[in-house]
Design a protein around this motif. Structure first.
Motif, PDB file in Angstrom:
ATOM      1  N   LEU A  40       0.823  -1.208   0.000  1.00 13.32           N
ATOM      2  CA  LEU A  40       0.000   0.000   0.000  1.00 13.32           C
ATOM      3  C   LEU A  40       0.857   1.258   0.000  1.00 13.32           C
ATOM      4  O   LEU A  40       0.464   2.280  -0.560  1.00 13.32           O
ATOM      5  N   LYS A  41       2.029   1.200   0.589  1.00  9.84           N
ATOM      6  CA  LYS A  41       2.924   2.362   0.604  1.00  9.84           C
ATOM      7  C   LYS A  41       3.369   2.754  -0.803  1.00  9.84           C
ATOM      8  O   LYS A  41       3.739   3.896  -1.045  1.00  9.84           O
ATOM      9  N   SER A  42       3.310   1.820  -1.734  1.00  7.60           N
ATOM     10  CA  SER A  42       3.704   2.133  -3.109  1.00  7.60           C
ATOM     11  C   SER A  42       2.728   3.101  -3.775  1.00  7.60           C
ATOM     12  O   SER A  42       3.035   3.675  -4.813  1.00  7.60           O
ATOM     13  N   PHE A  43       1.567   3.310  -3.167  1.00  8.63           N
ATOM     14  CA  PHE A  43       0.606   4.256  -3.716  1.00  8.63           C
ATOM     15  C   PHE A  43       0.958   5.704  -3.383  1.00  8.63           C
ATOM     16  O   PHE A  43       0.237   6.623  -3.760  1.00  8.63           O
ATOM     17  N   ALA A  44       2.055   5.916  -2.695  1.00  7.15           N
ATOM     18  CA  ALA A  44       2.485   7.272  -2.348  1.00  7.15           C
ATOM     19  C   ALA A  44       2.687   8.136  -3.588  1.00  7.15           C
ATOM     20  O   ALA A  44       2.425   9.335  -3.559  1.00  7.15           O
ATOM     21  N   THR A  45       3.110   7.547  -4.674  1.00  8.00           N
ATOM     22  CA  THR A  45       3.321   8.327  -5.898  1.00  8.00           C
ATOM     23  C   THR A  45       2.009   8.832  -6.482  1.00  8.00           C
ATOM     24  O   THR A  45       2.016   9.713  -7.330  1.00  8.00           O
ATOM     25  N   ALA A  46       0.889   8.292  -6.024  1.00  2.56           N
ATOM     26  CA  ALA A  46      -0.422   8.764  -6.466  1.00  2.56           C
ATOM     27  C   ALA A  46      -1.038   9.706  -5.427  1.00  2.56           C
ATOM     28  O   ALA A  46      -2.214  10.035  -5.511  1.00  2.56           O
ATOM     29  N   GLY A  47      -0.257  10.105  -4.428  1.00  5.20           N
ATOM     30  CA  GLY A  47      -0.713  11.072  -3.448  1.00  5.20           C
ATOM     31  C   GLY A  47      -1.277  10.484  -2.171  1.00  5.20           C
ATOM     32  O   GLY A  47      -1.801  11.203  -1.339  1.00  5.20           O
ATOM     33  N   PHE A  48      -1.185   9.183  -2.008  1.00  2.00           N
ATOM     34  CA  PHE A  48      -1.670   8.550  -0.788  1.00  2.00           C
ATOM     35  C   PHE A  48      -0.565   8.595   0.265  1.00  2.00           C
ATOM     36  O   PHE A  48       0.400   7.843   0.194  1.00  2.00           O
ATOM     37  N   THR A  49      -0.705   9.517   1.210  1.00  2.84           N
ATOM     38  CA  THR A  49       0.339   9.703   2.207  1.00  2.84           C
ATOM     39  C   THR A  49       0.115   8.876   3.460  1.00  2.84           C
ATOM     40  O   THR A  49       1.018   8.736   4.266  1.00  2.84           O
ATOM     41  N   GLU A  50      -1.104   8.357   3.621  1.00  2.00           N
ATOM     42  CA  GLU A  50      -1.404   7.504   4.771  1.00  2.00           C
ATOM     43  C   GLU A  50      -1.955   6.176   4.266  1.00  2.00           C
ATOM     44  O   GLU A  50      -2.833   6.143   3.396  1.00  2.00           O
ATOM     45  N   ALA A  51      -1.434   5.096   4.816  1.00  3.41           N
ATOM     46  CA  ALA A  51      -1.884   3.765   4.416  1.00  3.41           C
ATOM     47  C   ALA A  51      -2.139   2.918   5.652  1.00  3.41           C
ATOM     48  O   ALA A  51      -1.414   3.005   6.643  1.00  3.41           O
ATOM     49  N   LYS A  52      -3.206   2.138   5.588  1.00  2.00           N
ATOM     50  CA  LYS A  52      -3.549   1.265   6.703  1.00  2.00           C
ATOM     51  C   LYS A  52      -4.115  -0.033   6.135  1.00  2.00           C
ATOM     52  O   LYS A  52      -4.876  -0.011   5.168  1.00  2.00           O
ATOM     53  N   ALA A  53      -3.727  -1.128   6.766  1.00  2.00           N
ATOM     54  CA  ALA A  53      -4.188  -2.428   6.285  1.00  2.00           C
ATOM     55  C   ALA A  53      -4.646  -3.290   7.452  1.00  2.00           C
ATOM     56  O   ALA A  53      -4.153  -3.162   8.569  1.00  2.00           O
ATOM     57  N   HIS A  54      -5.585  -4.144   7.149  1.00  2.00           N
ATOM     58  CA  HIS A  54      -6.006  -5.162   8.111  1.00  2.00           C
ATOM     59  C   HIS A  54      -6.165  -6.469   7.342  1.00  2.00           C
ATOM     60  O   HIS A  54      -6.736  -6.491   6.257  1.00  2.00           O
ATOM     61  N   VAL A  55      -5.649  -7.530   7.928  1.00  2.00           N
ATOM     62  CA  VAL A  55      -5.817  -8.861   7.340  1.00  2.00           C
ATOM     63  C   VAL A  55      -6.600  -9.705   8.337  1.00  2.00           C
ATOM     64  O   VAL A  55      -6.176  -9.895   9.466  1.00  2.00           O
ATOM     65  N   ALA A  56      -7.734 -10.173   7.886  1.00  2.00           N
ATOM     66  CA  ALA A  56      -8.554 -11.071   8.703  1.00  2.00           C
ATOM     67  C   ALA A  56      -7.995 -12.474   8.536  1.00  2.00           C
ATOM     68  O   ALA A  56      -8.027 -13.041   7.458  1.00  2.00           O
TER      69      ALA A  56
END
Length: 84
Positions: A40-56
């Motif tokens: 998800l951190k790779s989306f930083a180039t698209a302007g996503f400065t915060e990323a959070k994930a949850h795996v069930a």
């Protein structure tokens, strides 16, 4: 990538959030969580400065998630975080 930008970002806005709620049938959920967070951190180039994930974890039985209150709570918390 926009090489004219100092951070190579393609985004006009730099304050976007990205979240992901994923399911792991087998295997350790913490390992999958670290992998997803990294991706998800790779989306930083698209302007996503915060990323959070949850795996069930232990989600190998179809329909089992609604029976797991902690996983439903995590989904609610993800939505609240995204909308905040």
């Amino acid at each position: 990538m926009d090489f004219t930008q100092p951070d190579f970002s393609m985004a006009g806005r730099k304050d976007k959030k990205i979240g992901g709620y994923f399911f792991a049938g087998f295997g350790p959920a913490d390992v999958y969580t670290r992998m997803v967070e990294t991706n998800l951190k790779s989306f930083a180039t698209a302007g996503f400065t915060e990323a959070k994930a949850h795996v069930a974890g232990d989600a190998n039985v179809p329909g089992s998630i609604p029976e797991k209150s902690e996983e439903l709570k995590a989904a609610d918390e993800m939505v609240e975080w995204l909308l905040a």
